[in-house]
Write a protein that holds these residues in place. Structure first.
Motif, PDB file in Angstrom:
ATOM      1  N   LEU A   1       0.855  -1.186   0.000  1.00 41.85           N
ATOM      2  CA  LEU A   1       0.000   0.000   0.000  1.00 41.85           C
ATOM      3  C   LEU A   1       0.890   1.235   0.000  1.00 41.85           C
ATOM      4  O   LEU A   1       1.787   1.381   0.833  1.00 41.85           O
TER       5      LEU A   1
ATOM      6  N   GLU B   1      -8.649  -6.490   4.854  1.00 42.76           N
ATOM      7  CA  GLU B   1      -9.190  -5.142   5.021  1.00 42.76           C
ATOM      8  C   GLU B   1      -8.286  -4.309   5.929  1.00 42.76           C
ATOM      9  O   GLU B   1      -8.008  -4.687   7.057  1.00 42.76           O
TER      10      GLU B   1
ATOM     11  N   GLU C   1     -10.497   5.961   5.299  1.00 40.13           N
ATOM     12  CA  GLU C   1     -10.881   5.099   4.190  1.00 40.13           C
ATOM     13  C   GLU C   1     -10.674   3.638   4.590  1.00 40.13           C
ATOM     14  O   GLU C   1      -9.874   3.335   5.481  1.00 40.13           O
TER      15      GLU C   1
ATOM     16  N   ILE D   1      -9.630  -0.043   2.847  1.00 38.59           N
ATOM     17  CA  ILE D   1      -8.988  -0.559   1.637  1.00 38.59           C
ATOM     18  C   ILE D   1      -8.938  -2.087   1.705  1.00 38.59           C
ATOM     19  O   ILE D   1      -8.543  -2.658   2.729  1.00 38.59           O
TER      20      ILE D   1
ATOM     21  N   LEU E   1      -7.023  -5.125   0.331  1.00 37.04           N
ATOM     22  CA  LEU E   1      -5.728  -5.398  -0.292  1.00 37.04           C
ATOM     23  C   LEU E   1      -5.573  -6.908  -0.492  1.00 37.04           C
ATOM     24  O   LEU E   1      -5.698  -7.688   0.451  1.00 37.04           O
TER      25      LEU E   1
ATOM     26  N   ILE F   1      -1.457  -1.169  -4.239  1.00 38.00           N
ATOM     27  CA  ILE F   1      -2.461  -0.111  -4.338  1.00 38.00           C
ATOM     28  C   ILE F   1      -1.796   1.217  -4.004  1.00 38.00           C
ATOM     29  O   ILE F   1      -1.145   1.359  -2.966  1.00 38.00           O
TER      30      ILE F   1
ATOM     31  N   LYS G   1      -2.591   5.210  -3.364  1.00 40.65           N
ATOM     32  CA  LYS G   1      -3.757   5.971  -2.934  1.00 40.65           C
ATOM     33  C   LYS G   1      -3.367   7.390  -2.554  1.00 40.65           C
ATOM     34  O   LYS G   1      -2.549   7.619  -1.672  1.00 40.65           O
TER      35      LYS G   1
END
Length: 552
Positions: free
Chosen positions: A314, A357, A371, A373, A375, A381, A383
């Motif tokens: 992330l 999550e 937020e 996310i 994954l 990802i 962001k």
């Protein structure tokens, strides 16, 4: 308040991995006694919280701990040389330090770099092992560089360590003083409440000596050049093995029940090693993800186990508004799978996390964005998180069109403009000194600025992505009073109320006093208890001007 007091002890527990001072070390606590310590947290002055935390923690330290106390800003306003070693480092000094902190005044500037250097010199840091623990609620105000000082002390000291506790600092402010600790091998801890400060002191002052480090793993015998343990790591099942990813390999002996026992070593990246015959538990970690598996090594055999992290990557880029630059001081809090697991990063964050999550919270100043996310293993990802804040810089003038209030004692508080049902306003944040900077969500606010006895309000509006200057007019001047021989100086309004009483505007326990006052007429009372009793003088304060009064 009990929960708050527990909060000043929690932040310093973040130093638990640190090699803290043991009973044989000599340590000086450097206490910030600047005027900003009058600022409040949950309605209680920070100076009182600091006193209570010291009083609590010092009762737990070993009797042979050689501990001293230094303070700055406790004797003079506006002085960068107001630094004093109040209690020299010695065993059994806890009660003396507590008494000194309880009687200390808080009124000056923040020469934290000079104070830390003086403490190091008092400990003879170039000759002996020395530790300094700095507790500060503000940044350097005396034109010094804490980062450069840390490097200087580390290079010239025998075994010097500085730990820094940022009491009530923002994340961005903390980064500006953390380098002082980091450059000496110390630790920076951010204490946002009472428990954080107390826990910090527990770890840096009262903690027992650290356990001796485990013996390093035995090196491969020269007669066995071939590696028998060549592990590989991947993020997802079927994924390519990672190369030089910054991962770690923790190697433990296995207990009889198969659980981890003694840790033998920690290796990194593309590790190849030789293990003696026996049973092990191998733990592979990368970022916040980890996986472990058993390994039974038999003589003459080689092993190439594959470790699957079941994790993804992330990348978070925190921005105050669309198209704005990334904010390095933004706090990125990640709540990821695997039980009660949470981690905090600052600025742009690139983190390997367990698949599943992740709840993401980003804060910039008083703004916050949340937020969730999902994954997947092997997924990356990226962001951009838009927090939605504007930037305000608050200052005060003594008079319209006049001189700016350029003093560290300037108290700036920001409230929501809309009043609650009881007529009060919700306080959002506060700071001290000129050019106080705030990141705020869009909306209407009121800045309340106070310098000594003068106070003013200034409404303002914040729009996302915009910067604005807020200027409050104090309609005040400075009155300087000299009363040779006086024990006490008190300032009153000249006009009496309907009951015949005058409103008091502050006092000083010496024969000089300088204060900022609203424009108007005043009566000054000087009390000479030993030679003549009380004498009065009158003065008129004009907005934007300095007035002087001498009472003989």
């Amino acid at each position: 308040m009990k929960a708050f007091t527990r909060g000043i002890l929690a932040s310093v527990l973040m130093l638990s991995g640190l090699a803290t001072a043991n009973a044989a070390d000599r340590t000086i606590i450097v206490l910030d006694a600047s005027g900003s310590m009058w600022g409040q947290i949950d309605g209680k002055p920070k100076l009182e919280i600091a006193r209570e935390a010291l009083r609590s923690v010092l009762t737990t330290i070993p009797a042979d701990t050689e501990l001293g106390l230094m303070a700055y800003g406790h004797r003079e306003k506006g002085s960068c040389s107001d630094i004093e070693l109040i209690v020299p480092p010695a065993s059994g000094s806890a009660s003396a330090i507590t008494a000194a902190a309880d009687s200390m005044k808080f009124l000056g500037k923040t020469p934290l770099s000079a104070a830390v250097k003086q403490a190091a010199e008092d400990l003879k840091y170039t000759e002996e092992k020395a530790t300094v623990i700095l507790i500060t609620d503000g940044l350097e105000t005396c034109n010094a560089d804490p980062c450069a000082l840390g490097k200087e002390l580390d290079q010239s000291g025998v075994d010097f360590t500085a730990h820094v506790v940022g009491f009530g600092l923002t994340a961005e402010e903390g980064r500006q003083v953390a380098c002082l600790a980091e450059n000496t091998g110390g630790k920076y801890t951010q204490a946002t409440d009472a428990k954080g400060l107390e826990d910090a002191l527990v770890q840096t002052v009262a903690a027992p000596a650290p356990a001796p480090a485990p013996e390093p793993a035995r090196a491969p015998e020269p007669a066995k050049p071939e590696f028998n343990f060549i592990p590989e790591l991947t993020l997802a099942e079927g994924g390519a093995p990672l190369k030089d990813a910054g991962n770690a390999w923790e190697i433990y002996k296995a207990n009889a029940d198969g659980a981890k026992g003694e840790r033998l070593t920690t290796e990194y990246n593309n590790y190849k090693g030789s293990l003696e015959a026996g049973t092990y538990v191998i733990r592979a970690t990368l970022g916040e993800a980890a996986v472990e598996q058993p390994l039974n090594v038999e003589p003459g055999q080689a092993y190439k186990p594959l470790f699957v992290l079941n994790a993804g990557t992330l990348i978070v880029r925190p921005r105050p508004s669309e198209g704005a630059d990334i904010v390095d001081g933004a706090a990125v809090v990640l709540d990821f799978p695997g039980g009660d697991h949470r981690a905090t990063y600052y600025g742009q964050a690139k983190v390997v996390l367990p698949a599943g999550e992740t709840k993401l919270k980003v804060t910039i100043g008083q703004g916050e964005a949340n937020e969730t996310i999902q994954l997947a293993a092997g997924q990356t990802i990226e962001k951009d998180v838009i927090v939605g804040v504007g930037h305000a810089v608050v200052n005060a003038l003594y008079a319209a069109g006049g001189e700016k209030v350029d003093a560290s004692g300037l108290d700036v508080r920001v409230f929501k403009a809309k009043k609650k049902i009881d007529g009060s306003r919700e306080q959002m944040t506060h700071a001290f000194g000129p050019d106080s900077k705030f990141d705020l969500p869009a909306g209407d606010y009121v800045a309340v600025v106070k310098m000594d006895q003068a106070e003013a309000e200034q409404p303002f509006n914040v729009r996302v992505g915009e910067r604005g200057n807020v200027t409050a007019i104090l309609d005040a001047g400075v009155l300087a009073i000299s009363a040779p021989g006086a024990k006490t100086i008190r300032v009153f309004a000249a006009k009496k109320d309907i009951q015949g009483n005058r409103k008091e505007f502050g006092y000083e326990y010496k024969d000089t006093h300088q204060t900022t006052l609203p424009a108007g007429d005043y009566v000054v009372e000087a009390d000479r208890e030993a030679n003549g009793g009380k004498k009065e003088g009158t003065a008129t304060v004009h907005a934007g001007e300095r007035s002087e009064l001498t009472i003989q």
